[in-house]
Design an enzyme around this catalytic site. Structure first.
Site, mmCIF file in Angstrom:
data_model
loop_
_atom_site.group_PDB
_atom_site.id
_atom_site.type_symbol
_atom_site.label_atom_id
_atom_site.label_comp_id
_atom_site.label_asym_id
_atom_site.label_seq_id
_atom_site.Cartn_x
_atom_site.Cartn_y
_atom_site.Cartn_z
ATOM 1 N N THR B 34 0.845 -1.186 0.000
ATOM 2 C CA THR B 34 0.000 0.000 0.000
ATOM 3 C C THR B 34 0.881 1.238 0.000
ATOM 4 O O THR B 34 1.839 1.350 0.749
ATOM 5 C CB THR B 34 -1.054 0.014 1.126
ATOM 6 O OG1 THR B 34 -2.036 0.993 0.792
ATOM 7 C CG2 THR B 34 -0.464 0.319 2.503
ATOM 8 N N CYS B 40 -3.283 7.972 7.425
ATOM 9 C CA CYS B 40 -3.902 6.648 7.364
ATOM 10 C C CYS B 40 -2.983 5.627 8.043
ATOM 11 O O CYS B 40 -1.797 5.864 8.206
ATOM 12 C CB CYS B 40 -4.098 6.193 5.926
ATOM 13 S SG CYS B 40 -5.052 7.310 4.902
ATOM 14 N N HIS B 57 -5.734 -0.795 4.494
ATOM 15 C CA HIS B 57 -5.382 0.634 4.530
ATOM 16 C C HIS B 57 -6.577 1.400 5.100
ATOM 17 O O HIS B 57 -7.549 1.631 4.388
ATOM 18 C CB HIS B 57 -5.072 1.089 3.087
ATOM 19 C CG HIS B 57 -4.586 2.498 2.949
ATOM 20 N ND1 HIS B 57 -3.576 2.831 2.079
ATOM 21 C CD2 HIS B 57 -4.951 3.657 3.530
ATOM 22 C CE1 HIS B 57 -3.354 4.153 2.137
ATOM 23 N NE2 HIS B 57 -4.187 4.668 3.007
#
Lengths: 196, 173
Positions: B34, B40, B57
Site C-alpha cells: 500500500t 492513514c 489501509h
C-alpha cells in the site's frame, strides 16, 4: 453526476485561470495552464489518477468553508518549489537548496493568494461566499499528501470530485498541479447556483 | 507532472496493490503493497504457519465519530479490521497464528489551521490498537506517528513487512 463534468471543468478553467494570472504577475513571467480535467474518483482509485504516488512533492493545502466546502491543493515537484522560492525571495540562482521555514512561508503565501483568486472567480460567477482557512504545508510523497488531505476534516465520502490542471512556464521551472477536491455535499449547492 | 513510475514486482513476484480504504489478502508468493500512507494506518495480518496474510489501509478511526460513509467499512479501523480478519481467515489463515504489524498515522502538515487533520493520525493508531486488542490479535511490530508518509509492503512468503519513507532508509519492522 457525470453530465456536470463539462460545467465543472469550465468552473475550474475560470477559477484556475484567474489564479494563474496572479501567479504570472507576481513572478513576472508568462504562465500557461492546460485545460482542467474534472472527474469523479472513487477514493480507493485515487492513486491511479494522480501519477507517481511515491514522487516527492511540496504541497500547500487549504481548507475552504462557507456556502461550499472543499480542499484546495497546490503540488510542486521539489525542484520547481525551490525555483519558485528562489525567484520570490530574489535569491541568487542555485543558492536555495532546501525548503526551510522561510521557503514554506513563501509557498504558503503563494498558495493563499492563488486560492483567493480561484475563489473570487467562482464566487463572482455563482454569488456564493467562501471562507478559506489558513494554508498548511508539507513536503512528502505525493500519495501520502493526497490521502491525508482528503481526510483532513473527517471527510468520509466514497467519491471525490477532482478538478485538476497543470501549470507551466516556458522560461523557468514553476510548473505544478492545482487540484480542488469538493466535499460532495457541496456539489449540489454549486450546481443549483449554476442553474443545472 | 508526476508521471507514473512503472512498478515491477520483486523478482517477477506477483505484486498486489491496496488502495485507500481497501484490503487485499493473499497466499504465497506475493507482495502486497500500500502506497501513500499519511495519517492513514496500514495493518498487516499474517499467519506464518500457513503463509497467508493481508494488508488493510484504513483512513479513519471509528465509524461512530462520523455521520456518513459507513457503507464502506474498510475506511474505518473499528469496522474494517473485523471484515479484513474474516477474509484472512477465509483464505486459510489460522487465528492462533495470526500476528499484526501496523504502520502510518503521521501528522503530515505544518501550519496554523487547528481544525486541519485533527490529530487523525494519532486517533487512527489508537483505534487500530484498540480494535486488534478486542479481537485478541497481538501487534508484533509498529512504525507509527512522526510527520512523514510511508509505503508498506508485506511479503507473504516470509511475513516480512517493509516500510519505506521519503529520504530515509528502507526498514523492516
Amino acid at each position: 453526476m457525470e453530465q456536470y463534468v463539462d460545467a465543472l471543468r469550465e468552473i475550474g478553467n475560470i477559477g484556475i485561470g484567474n489564479a494563474v494570472t496572479a501567479l504570472a504577475q507576481f513572478l513576472n513571467i508568462k504562465v500557461s495552464i492546460t485545460v482542467p480535467q474534472a472527474s469523479f474518483v472513487p477514493i480507493e482509485g485515487i492513486f491511479d489518477v494522480i501519477g507517481d504516488v511515491e514522487a516527492p512533492a511540496a504541497a500547500v493545502v487549504q481548507r475552504v468553508e462557507g456556502n461550499l466546502s472543499g480542499t484546495m491543493m497546490f503540488l510542486f515537484p521539489e525542484q520547481n518549489a525551490l525555483e519558485m522560492v528562489t525567484r520570490l525571495l530574489e535569491a541568487p540562482p542555485g543558492s536555495i537548496t532546501e525548503i526551510d521555514e522561510m521557503g514554506q512561508s513563501v509557498l504558503m503565501e503563494v498558495g493563499n493568494i492563488l486560492t483567493g483568486c480561484f475563489l473570487t472567480a467562482i464566487g463572482g460567477m455563482t454569488r456564493l461566499t467562501f471562507i478559506p482557512a489558513v494554508p498548511m504545508f508539507t513536503f512528502d510523497m505525493l500519495g501520502s499528501i493526497i490521502s491525508s488531505s482528503l481526510l483532513c476534516t473527517g471527510m468520509v465520502e466514497d467519491k471525490v470530485l477532482l478538478i485538476e490542471t497543470e501549470i507551466f512556464a516556458e522560461e523557468c521551472l514553476v510548473s505544478g498541479d492545482f487540484a480542488f477536491f469538493f466535499d460532495i455535499g457541496s456539489l449540489a449547492t454549486l450546481l443549483t447556483k449554476l442553474g443545472l | 507532472m508526476f508521471e507514473k513510475a512503472r512498478r515491477l514486482g520483486l523478482n517477477g513476484m506477483l505484486e498486489i496493490q491496496v488502495g485507500i480504504a481497501e484490503f487485499k489478502v493473499g497466499r504465497e508468493p506475493a507482495v502486497i503493497v500500500t502506497l501513500g500512507l499519511g495519517s492513514c494506518v496500514g495493518v498487516t495480518l499474517y499467519d506464518g504457519f500457513n503463509r497467508v496474510g493481508g494488508l488493510l489501509h484504513v483512513m479513519l478511526p471509528r465509524v461512530a465519530d462520523f455521520t456518513r460513509g459507513a457503507h464502506k467499512p474498510a475506511k474505518f479501523a473499528d469496522l474494517g479490521i473485523p471484515v479484513f480478519l474474516k477474509e484472512v481467515l477465509k483464505t486459510g489463515a489460522d487465528r492462533r497464528f495470526l500476528e499484526a504489524k501496523i504502520a502510518g498515522g503521521a501528522q503530515m502538515f505544518t501550519g496554523a489551521d487547528r481544525k486541519f487533520e485533527l490529530n487523525i493520525g494519532e486517533r487512527n493508531i489508537e483505534a487500530v490498537r484498540e480494535t486488534l486488542k478486542t479481537l485478541k490479535i497481538r501487534i508484533v511490530a509498529e512504525d507509527v506517528g512522526g510527520s512523514k508518509g510511508r509505503t508498506m509492503m508485506l511479503h507473504t512468503v516470509s511475513g516480512r513487512v517493509i516500510v519505506r519513507m521519503l529520504g530515509s532508509q528502507v526498514k523492516e519492522i
